[in-house]
Scaffold this active site. Structure first.
Site, short mmCIF file in Angstrom:
data_model
loop_
_atom_site.label_atom_id
_atom_site.label_comp_id
_atom_site.label_asym_id
_atom_site.label_seq_id
_atom_site.Cartn_x
_atom_site.Cartn_y
_atom_site.Cartn_z
N SER A 75 -38.53 3.06 107.88
CA SER A 75 -37.51 2.10 107.94
C SER A 75 -38.27 0.92 108.82
O SER A 75 -39.10 0.06 108.31
CB SER A 75 -36.59 2.62 109.19
N HIS A 80 -40.11 -6.79 121.45
CA HIS A 80 -39.83 -8.07 121.97
C HIS A 80 -40.37 -8.03 123.42
O HIS A 80 -39.82 -7.40 123.97
CB HIS A 80 -38.48 -8.36 121.86
N CYS A 95 -36.16 7.06 109.04
CA CYS A 95 -35.40 7.91 108.10
C CYS A 95 -36.40 9.20 107.87
O CYS A 95 -37.40 9.12 108.04
CB CYS A 95 -35.02 7.17 106.96
#
Length: 145
Positions: A75, A80, A95
């Site tokens: 995935s 940030h 996943c």
């Protein structure tokens, strides 16, 4: 209809993966503006999670701050940074059954030298009682606006 969930009552709910939301506080500001350090740390975190890095993208903001994204076979991871306040927001969804996103999160806490952190792990693809209650609370709040 506004209060109705998008799930049908007989929808089978099968776990498909784990979603970790990691908040890092009080990190050294110089680390949070160092694109090369962030890129290397993200790559190491992906290895810690036993995940497969497919592609990585980073962006340096002016005057400061970095966003880094890692596309995984399992995935994704996003990072940030807000160097001005020593804060990092991390989102990691994996996943499958072999990936261990919590290991990556623990690695990131150490690597970024966070003095404080919060880690929330959410199972994806099935509702736990806590998530069902959260969903009902959010739907109720939206209906009351």
């Amino acid at each position: 209809m506004a209060n109705q969930s998008y799930l049908e009552k007989d929808t089978p709910l099968v776990p498909v993966g784990s979603h970790c939301i990691l908040e890092l506080y009080d990190c050294p500001k110089d680390l949070l503006n160092d694109v090369d350090f962030i890129k290397k740390t993200l790559e190491e975190g992906v290895k810690e999670a036993d995940s497969t890095l497919l592609r990585e993208l980073t962006h340096q903001f002016e005057p400061y701050g970095v966003t880094a994204l890692a596309l995984l076979a399992e995935s994704h991871v996003s990072v940030h940074t807000w160097p001005e306040i020593g804060y990092i927001a991390v989102d990691m969804f994996t996943c499958g059954e072999h990936a261990e996103p919590e290991k990556a999160c623990k690695y990131l806490v150490k690597a970024f030298q966070a003095k404080n952190h919060v880690l929330l792990k959410i199972p994806r693809g099935r509702l736990t009682p806590q998530l069902k209650n959260l969903e009902e609370s959010l739907m109720s709040a939206a209906a009351n606006k």
